[in-house]
Scaffold this motif. Sequence first.
Motif, mmCIF file in Angstrom:
data_model
loop_
_atom_site.group_PDB
_atom_site.id
_atom_site.type_symbol
_atom_site.label_atom_id
_atom_site.label_comp_id
_atom_site.label_asym_id
_atom_site.label_seq_id
_atom_site.Cartn_x
_atom_site.Cartn_y
_atom_site.Cartn_z
ATOM 1 N N ASP A 123 -19.215 67.290 -12.408
ATOM 2 C CA ASP A 123 -19.223 65.928 -11.843
ATOM 3 C C ASP A 123 -18.435 65.858 -10.535
ATOM 4 O OD1 ASP A 123 -20.743 65.060 -13.951
ATOM 5 O OD2 ASP A 123 -19.063 64.221 -15.085
ATOM 6 N N ILE A 124 -17.354 66.620 -10.444
ATOM 7 C CA ILE A 124 -16.559 66.651 -9.213
ATOM 8 C C ILE A 124 -17.401 67.136 -8.042
ATOM 9 C CG2 ILE A 124 -14.744 68.010 -8.056
ATOM 10 C CD1 ILE A 124 -13.060 67.670 -10.599
ATOM 11 N N TYR A 125 -18.206 68.176 -8.292
ATOM 12 C CA TYR A 125 -19.046 68.715 -7.218
ATOM 13 C C TYR A 125 -20.297 67.874 -6.974
ATOM 14 C CZ TYR A 125 -16.120 72.792 -6.571
ATOM 15 O OH TYR A 125 -15.056 73.614 -6.262
ATOM 16 N N SER A 126 -20.465 66.837 -7.818
ATOM 17 C CA SER A 126 -21.535 65.851 -7.585
ATOM 18 C C SER A 126 -20.944 64.546 -7.050
ATOM 19 C CB SER A 126 -22.291 65.576 -8.889
ATOM 20 O OG SER A 126 -22.903 66.753 -9.370
ATOM 21 N N ASP A 127 -19.665 64.603 -6.653
ATOM 22 C CA ASP A 127 -18.951 63.428 -6.126
ATOM 23 C C ASP A 127 -18.905 62.274 -7.124
ATOM 24 O OD1 ASP A 127 -18.077 64.428 -3.723
ATOM 25 O OD2 ASP A 127 -19.868 63.833 -2.621
ATOM 26 N N ASN A 128 -18.780 62.628 -8.416
ATOM 27 C CA ASN A 128 -18.709 61.595 -9.445
ATOM 28 C C ASN A 128 -17.653 61.963 -10.491
ATOM 29 O OD1 ASN A 128 -19.427 59.259 -10.893
ATOM 30 N ND2 ASN A 128 -20.882 60.432 -12.168
ATOM 31 N N PRO A 129 -16.378 62.093 -10.052
ATOM 32 C CA PRO A 129 -15.342 62.514 -11.001
ATOM 33 C C PRO A 129 -15.032 61.425 -12.017
ATOM 34 C CG PRO A 129 -14.336 61.833 -8.951
ATOM 35 C CD PRO A 129 -15.825 61.814 -8.714
ATOM 36 N N PRO A 130 -14.674 61.794 -13.258
ATOM 37 C CA PRO A 130 -14.281 60.783 -14.250
ATOM 38 C C PRO A 130 -12.945 60.157 -13.860
ATOM 39 C CG PRO A 130 -13.852 62.989 -15.097
ATOM 40 C CD PRO A 130 -14.598 63.167 -13.814
ATOM 41 N N GLN A 131 -12.660 59.004 -14.416
ATOM 42 C CA GLN A 131 -11.412 58.302 -14.108
ATOM 43 C C GLN A 131 -10.262 58.886 -14.924
ATOM 44 O OE1 GLN A 131 -11.096 55.952 -11.548
ATOM 45 N NE2 GLN A 131 -13.106 56.876 -11.200
ATOM 46 N N GLN A 132 -9.928 60.098 -14.564
ATOM 47 C CA GLN A 132 -8.821 60.828 -15.188
ATOM 48 C C GLN A 132 -7.964 61.352 -14.048
ATOM 49 O OE1 GLN A 132 -7.676 64.063 -15.356
ATOM 50 N NE2 GLN A 132 -6.663 64.206 -17.343
ATOM 51 N N PRO A 133 -6.635 61.181 -14.086
ATOM 52 C CA PRO A 133 -5.786 61.492 -12.928
ATOM 53 C C PRO A 133 -5.977 62.892 -12.350
ATOM 54 C CG PRO A 133 -4.511 60.358 -14.607
ATOM 55 C CD PRO A 133 -5.843 60.635 -15.215
ATOM 56 N N VAL A 134 -5.975 63.909 -13.196
ATOM 57 C CA VAL A 134 -6.116 65.280 -12.695
ATOM 58 C C VAL A 134 -7.499 65.484 -12.087
ATOM 59 C CG1 VAL A 134 -6.123 67.718 -13.328
ATOM 60 C CG2 VAL A 134 -4.416 66.179 -14.328
ATOM 61 N N ALA A 135 -8.516 64.938 -12.734
ATOM 62 C CA ALA A 135 -9.884 65.072 -12.224
ATOM 63 C C ALA A 135 -10.026 64.423 -10.845
ATOM 64 C CB ALA A 135 -10.871 64.449 -13.205
ATOM 65 N N ILE A 136 -9.428 63.250 -10.678
ATOM 66 C CA ILE A 136 -9.508 62.556 -9.389
ATOM 67 C C ILE A 136 -8.816 63.355 -8.289
ATOM 68 C CG2 ILE A 136 -8.713 60.502 -8.133
ATOM 69 C CD1 ILE A 136 -9.130 58.927 -10.760
ATOM 70 N N GLU A 137 -7.622 63.876 -8.586
ATOM 71 C CA GLU A 137 -6.894 64.658 -7.584
ATOM 72 C C GLU A 137 -7.596 65.987 -7.284
ATOM 73 O OE1 GLU A 137 -4.164 63.887 -5.642
ATOM 74 O OE2 GLU A 137 -4.712 61.911 -6.404
#
Length: 333
Positions: A123-137
Amino acid sequence: MAASVLGSTCGPLRLGVTGLCRRRPPRGLWARARRLPGLAGSGRSVAAASGSGASGTDRYCLELLRKRDYEGYLCSLLLPADSRSSAFALRAFNVELAQVKDSVSEKTIGLMRMEFWRKTVDDIYSDNPPQQPVAIELWKAVKRHNLTKRWLMKIIDEREKNLDDKPYRNIQELENYAENTQSSLLYLTLEILGVKDLHADHAASHIGKAQGIVTCLRATPYHGSRRRVFLPMEICMLHGVSQEDFLRQNQAKNVRDVIYDIASQAHLHLKHARSFHKSVPVKAFPAFLQTVALEDYLKKIRQVDFDIFHPSLQQKNTLLPLSLYVQSWRKRY
């Protein structure tokens, strides 16, 4: 001194932080090192390390590191300011994965958490990270530095395979695990620093393997308290040592021979990494500051004649921040 097959091929151990006494650091260095943000552990120092405009997710990653990977936290503080938050995110991601094994009671739950992180990276590489602090950073770091997805996936895959409570069959299996986790982390750190260099990659590979081996050694007393032993079976069998010897904290010579063999391999990897020193770009050196902590542990374990259960090995090195600062100032690894 314990002697062994691996030890003899590696040559005699010459452990210690080399070069720290050859040049005199500038006056007031200790005072400057103490001003490194975060060393006091206060909320104000955490904010300083993150930067005045730090977000809540950034502070979350930094605080997670400070509590769960203090050495990695200190090393990240000494990176260039424009790389720091990305390094915090990367190491926080590694912490999240590393603590899965000890935080779940069933392997199935661990597999579910690993699958969450695998999908998160997709999801990160699809520009759609979950709303989780580490994932966002981590998403911000990927966007900022164009990080290679393959290295992130390797860390997840290897951590997932390691959910089984099985000891490593041999030193090569432990090194392979370290390569896919610790070395992958260093390859990503080099990307954060903007370093693309074959010699730096070779050094990162060896340092990562040394890190993995030392981490396995350092965790042995903790694992033993939970009736687990992960040290390479082949080396244990070579010296006639059983898992029960480690569970009972046996301090016999053959037990120390096992530790000597394994520590020798870590030392050899550090030696190989430093053989590239003149060819590695200076810009890459901050990524390798963890060699200070590795060298410190190997020196201590030699001083106690490879008694893996000696109390001194569990004590925090209060001079580590200064040692890291000096190593950073000298442009060494």
